[in-house]
Design a protein around this motif. Structure first.
Motif, mmCIF file in Angstrom:
data_model
loop_
_atom_site.group_PDB
_atom_site.id
_atom_site.type_symbol
_atom_site.label_atom_id
_atom_site.label_comp_id
_atom_site.label_asym_id
_atom_site.label_seq_id
_atom_site.Cartn_x
_atom_site.Cartn_y
_atom_site.Cartn_z
ATOM 1 N N LEU A 85 -31.235 -35.844 -12.298
ATOM 2 C CA LEU A 85 -32.631 -36.117 -11.977
ATOM 3 C C LEU A 85 -32.803 -37.601 -11.703
ATOM 4 N N MET A 86 -33.610 -37.908 -10.698
ATOM 5 C CA MET A 86 -33.879 -39.298 -10.311
ATOM 6 C C MET A 86 -35.386 -39.512 -10.248
ATOM 7 N N ASP A 87 -35.789 -40.766 -10.404
ATOM 8 C CA ASP A 87 -37.197 -41.134 -10.306
ATOM 9 C C ASP A 87 -37.712 -40.871 -8.896
ATOM 10 N N ALA A 88 -38.958 -40.419 -8.805
ATOM 11 C CA ALA A 88 -39.595 -40.280 -7.496
ATOM 12 C C ALA A 88 -40.148 -41.628 -7.034
ATOM 13 N N ASP A 89 -40.620 -42.436 -7.987
ATOM 14 C CA ASP A 89 -41.112 -43.782 -7.702
ATOM 15 C C ASP A 89 -41.163 -44.545 -9.030
ATOM 16 N N ASP A 90 -41.800 -45.717 -9.033
ATOM 17 C CA ASP A 90 -41.832 -46.536 -10.250
ATOM 18 C C ASP A 90 -42.662 -45.927 -11.367
ATOM 19 N N PHE A 91 -43.602 -45.057 -11.045
ATOM 20 C CA PHE A 91 -44.447 -44.447 -12.065
ATOM 21 C C PHE A 91 -43.970 -43.047 -12.457
ATOM 22 N N HIS A 92 -43.531 -42.253 -11.490
ATOM 23 C CA HIS A 92 -43.069 -40.884 -11.715
ATOM 24 C C HIS A 92 -41.559 -40.925 -11.892
ATOM 25 N N ARG A 93 -41.122 -40.814 -13.155
ATOM 26 C CA ARG A 93 -39.715 -41.035 -13.487
ATOM 27 C C ARG A 93 -39.067 -39.759 -14.019
ATOM 28 N N GLY A 94 -37.757 -39.683 -13.841
ATOM 29 C CA GLY A 94 -37.017 -38.537 -14.352
ATOM 30 C C GLY A 94 -35.558 -38.865 -14.554
ATOM 31 N N SER A 95 -34.956 -38.270 -15.606
ATOM 32 C CA SER A 95 -33.527 -38.423 -15.862
ATOM 33 C C SER A 95 -33.023 -37.155 -16.529
ATOM 34 N N GLY A 96 -31.716 -36.945 -16.494
ATOM 35 C CA GLY A 96 -31.093 -35.772 -17.083
ATOM 36 C C GLY A 96 -30.221 -35.059 -16.069
#
Length: 190
Positions: A85-96
């Motif tokens: 998982l990757m961030d969509a932008d600086d506010f909407h973040r994701g990992s795993g």
């Protein structure tokens, strides 16, 4: 009186939209045990799960030699595609980690492992063929399917693919906010 009713309705909607940004939902699901075992005909799935949990707690040393085999017997779930998982932008973040599996019965499951995603209202798990999906327009152009609402923004969880769905060689998993039509995180699987 009308102003009070309108104010309560506005506050309720505002709380529904904004509160996920401050509240995390943790979900820790095990990989589907049913994918790794056959449930006997005279037993329910719950009874089989209970027996497996009891057996898992037993620690016994076994001194047997493993039989030699020229080819390993491959059974169990098979990982078909994986990605992060990757961030969509600086506010909407994701990992795993995200992996699509084929189970022994031929069905497919998407496993989200140790994820952490910015929480939001009504997040959904979508999959689309191809890579490079970074906008609502690209998602619509690719032709996506919705697997289910996101169970929690932190943890590990499983999502079933629809029966008959063919896993493409390249696929993007998208965590998507349905009310605002915003991508929160993506994972390119191959």
């Amino acid at each position: 009186m009308v102003a009070a009713i309108v104010a309560i309705a506005v506050l309720a909607v505002a709380w529904w939209l904004i509160s996920p940004l401050f509240i995390d939902e943790v979900v820790e699901e095990e990989f589907p045990r049913a994918a790794m075992a056959v449930v006997p005909d005279d037993m329910t799935a719950e009874e089989a799960e209970e027996v497996m949990m009891e057996a898992e707690a037993v620690e016994t040393m076994v001194a047997e030699e493993m039989p030699e085999s020229e080819e390993p017997d491959v059974t169990g779930p098979v990982a078909l595609a994986t990605g992060a998982l990757m961030d969509a932008d600086d506010f909407h973040r994701g990992s795993g980690e995200v992996t699509a599996y084929r189970l022994e019965d031929g069905s497919h499951v998407l496993r989200l492992e140790d994820i952490e995603v910015t929480n939001g209202p009504d997040l959904r798990v979508l999959v689309a063929p191809g890579h490079g999906i970074d906008s609502r327009e690209a998602l619509q152009a690719a032709g996506y399917i919705e697997l289910a609402p996101l169970k929690g923004n932190i943890g590990s969880q499983n999502y079933d693919f629809p029966a008959g769905y063919q896993i493409p060689e390249q696929m993007t998993v998208v965590i998507y906010c349905k009310p605002f039509h915003v991508i929160f995180a993506t994972a390119e699987l191959s």
